[in-house]
Design a protein around this motif. Structure first.
Motif, mmCIF file in Angstrom:
data_model
loop_
_atom_site.group_PDB
_atom_site.id
_atom_site.type_symbol
_atom_site.label_atom_id
_atom_site.label_comp_id
_atom_site.label_asym_id
_atom_site.label_seq_id
_atom_site.Cartn_x
_atom_site.Cartn_y
_atom_site.Cartn_z
ATOM 1 N N VAL A 1 110.397 15.053 0.385
ATOM 2 C CA VAL A 1 110.371 15.923 -0.794
ATOM 3 C C VAL A 1 109.288 16.987 -0.658
ATOM 4 C CG1 VAL A 1 109.966 16.005 -3.281
ATOM 5 C CG2 VAL A 1 111.376 14.185 -2.309
ATOM 6 N N ILE A 2 108.133 16.602 -0.134
ATOM 7 C CA ILE A 2 107.067 17.585 0.086
ATOM 8 C C ILE A 2 107.550 18.670 1.049
ATOM 9 C CG2 ILE A 2 104.780 17.934 1.121
ATOM 10 C CD1 ILE A 2 104.011 15.175 0.029
ATOM 11 N N GLY A 3 108.255 18.251 2.094
ATOM 12 C CA GLY A 3 108.803 19.210 3.038
ATOM 13 C C GLY A 3 109.833 20.127 2.390
ATOM 14 N N LEU A 4 110.676 19.552 1.513
ATOM 15 C CA LEU A 4 111.694 20.338 0.813
ATOM 16 C C LEU A 4 111.038 21.392 -0.080
ATOM 17 C CD1 LEU A 4 114.573 20.929 -0.238
ATOM 18 C CD2 LEU A 4 114.268 19.028 -1.853
ATOM 19 N N VAL A 5 110.025 20.975 -0.842
ATOM 20 C CA VAL A 5 109.322 21.923 -1.715
ATOM 21 C C VAL A 5 108.680 23.034 -0.894
ATOM 22 C CG1 VAL A 5 107.417 22.192 -3.346
ATOM 23 C CG2 VAL A 5 108.929 20.202 -3.517
ATOM 24 N N ALA A 6 108.057 22.667 0.235
ATOM 25 C CA ALA A 6 107.396 23.657 1.089
ATOM 26 C C ALA A 6 108.410 24.669 1.641
ATOM 27 C CB ALA A 6 106.666 22.954 2.226
ATOM 28 N N VAL A 7 109.565 24.178 2.081
ATOM 29 C CA VAL A 7 110.589 25.072 2.620
ATOM 30 C C VAL A 7 111.099 26.011 1.526
ATOM 31 C CG1 VAL A 7 112.951 25.162 3.506
ATOM 32 C CG2 VAL A 7 111.314 23.541 4.473
ATOM 33 N N THR A 8 111.342 25.469 0.334
ATOM 34 C CA THR A 8 111.845 26.292 -0.776
ATOM 35 C C THR A 8 110.858 27.401 -1.131
ATOM 36 O OG1 THR A 8 113.042 24.381 -1.668
ATOM 37 C CG2 THR A 8 112.684 26.250 -3.149
ATOM 38 N N VAL A 9 109.592 27.045 -1.263
ATOM 39 C CA VAL A 9 108.563 28.042 -1.604
ATOM 40 C C VAL A 9 108.450 29.084 -0.500
ATOM 41 C CG1 VAL A 9 106.098 28.387 -2.004
ATOM 42 C CG2 VAL A 9 107.277 26.458 -3.082
ATOM 43 N N ALA A 10 108.482 28.638 0.750
ATOM 44 C CA ALA A 10 108.359 29.568 1.882
ATOM 45 C C ALA A 10 109.527 30.553 1.915
ATOM 46 C CB ALA A 10 108.290 28.784 3.188
ATOM 47 N N VAL A 11 110.738 30.060 1.660
ATOM 48 C CA VAL A 11 111.919 30.933 1.663
ATOM 49 C C VAL A 11 111.818 31.969 0.549
ATOM 50 C CG1 VAL A 11 114.402 31.000 1.205
ATOM 51 C CG2 VAL A 11 113.472 29.295 2.775
#
Length: 432
Positions: free
Chosen positions: A11-21
């Motif tokens: 989930v932390i990885g998912l949030v990071a990817v979403t914010v980065a995109v």
């Protein structure tokens, strides 16, 4: 690493990817002019998404419980109508509101909001980059094709993210998890282009026309809710009937529940069993003795040796249970499992004398669980056998009565979880 830690990391990885995109591509994305009409449309879409999320429907497709909501189609519509970045903010904001109102756990909140936001943005980016902006999503064949492709992008991201997250929680592969929800994925992919393209068309006519979109949501919701209610009532009725049959004999009370628990434990220690198949087998275990509804009490509870006629009567229960279930749509896919749960690996069982892998896999699993519970339960004609004696008997009969692979999996399950025998599950045959 514990399941909760694996899920947290994903989930932390998912949030990071979403914010980065959003930070990287958001400033480059197509945006509508900031007008009162745009704000009005955005507000209506937020309201529609919230409405749809609060009134989702759980559909009983196959043995898998699938929650169906048109909120995904509305998120997709927001991206088509207002561009990827505004659509993503609408989807994420509406999703956040629903999660907070429902007081969902933080991990679930972050997962759902990030998933909505990411899927909406990427699918909207794909649409805006390929579609003709002067025409609606159904304005020409080219835009129709782009809409269908963008819907596939949305569905792939949303279902893929959930498959990865849930697989970390239950300890299976993302592919297995995705297969279990494949029916819902297909249904969503069909819904996205149809309802998703309707919203931009209505919005071009008049923002107030978007309110019309509520009407086609209410009808299907009420219809599906009634269908789901009938499904649940049918399932509860059949399971209550199975429990009532178990209680006819105080020695076998809760038998079916115990058998179902043993079956679940066995399946957890076998490789490559799809989740949807596991669900079907557990459902069959829960009602495997339903056919005993036609067996006289005197025969079921007879403490002495059965006569040939009585033995023949009790052996009919597997086929009769399958016949009952085959008339119910929700149980039709498990009827064959119930019919063959008394077949033997060497072909000397009943009702059809199947042997080896001719016997349905689920039936082979139930046979082991059923027999173990029969041996470890008190009966009118004997006391319960100790666990080690029952296990020794299963090992002795592996390759003749039972599938050896299933017996080995049961041994692993019992070794890993000694408390399994006390689980409130399903159980084996009757007294004989």
């Amino acid at each position: 690493m514990q399941p909760v830690d694996r899920v947290r990391n994903v989930v932390i990885g998912l949030v990071a990817v979403t914010v980065a995109v959003l930070i990287t591509l958001g400033p480059l994305a197509q945006r509508p002019p900031l007008t009162w009409q745009t704000l009005f449309v955005a507000a209506i879409l937020v309201g529609l998404i919230i409405f749809a999320d609060f009134f989702d429907i759980e559909l009983p497709l196959s043995s898998v419980r699938i929650t169906v909501s048109v909120s995904s189609a509305l998120c997709f519509a927001a991206a088509l109508s207002l561009g990827p970045i505004v659509g993503a903010l609408i989807a994420g904001g509406a999703g956040l509101f629903v999660e907070l109102v429902d007081r969902r756990p933080t991990i679930k909140l972050l997962t759902n909001v990030s998933n909505y936001t990411l899927a909406t943005f990427v699918s909207g980016w794909a649409y805006s980059g390929l579609a003709d902006p002067s025409r609606s999503p159904i304005g020409n064949w080219s835009n129709v094709a782009v809409t269908i492709g963008a819907a596939a992008v949305y569905t792939t991201i949303e279902s893929g993210v959930m498959a990865v997250v849930l697989s970390r929680a239950v300890g299976t592969s993302p592919w297995q998890m995705w297969r279990a929800s494949a029916y819902g994925v297909i249904l969503e992919w069909i819904t996205l282009p149809t309802l998703g393209s309707l919203i931009p068309v209505l919005e071009r006519e008049s923002p107030l026309a978007l309110i019309i979109a509520v009407v086609p949501l209410v009808g299907p919701y009420l219809a599906f809710r009634s269908y789901r209610q009938i499904h649940e009532e049918t399932q509860k009725t059949i399971e209550m009937l199975a429990d009532t049959l178990d209680r006819r004999d105080p020695y076998t009370s809760e038998h079916s529940k115990r058998v179902a628990a043993y079956v679940e434990a066995i399946l957890q220690h076998m490789d490559n069993v799809p989740l949807e198949e596991a669900d079907r087998i557990i459902a069959a275990a829960r009602i495997h003795d339903l056919g005993k509804v036609s067996t006289p009490d005197a025969t079921l509870m007879k403490p002495d040796k059965l006569t040939p006629e009585e033995r023949q009567a009790i052996e009919k229960h597997a086929a009769e249970g399958a016949a009952i279930l085959s008339n119910l749509t929700m149980y039709r896919t498990v009827a064959h499992i119930v019919r063959h749960h008394h077949e033997r690996w060497d072909g000397t069982g009943y009702p059809d004398g199947l042997a080896g892998e001719e016997i349905p896999f689920g039936s082979r699993v139930i046979a082991v669980a059923d027999t173990y519970d029969a041996m470890t339960s008190d009966r009118t004609y004997r006391r319960a056998l100790p666990h080690h004696v029952a296990m020794a008997e299963l090992r002795r009969c592996a390759g003749t009565q039972f599938d050896p692979a299933v017996v080995r999996a049961f041994e692993r399950a019992m070794s890993a979880s000694p408390a399994v025998p006390q689980c409130p599950t399903l159980a084996p045959e009757g007294n004989h």
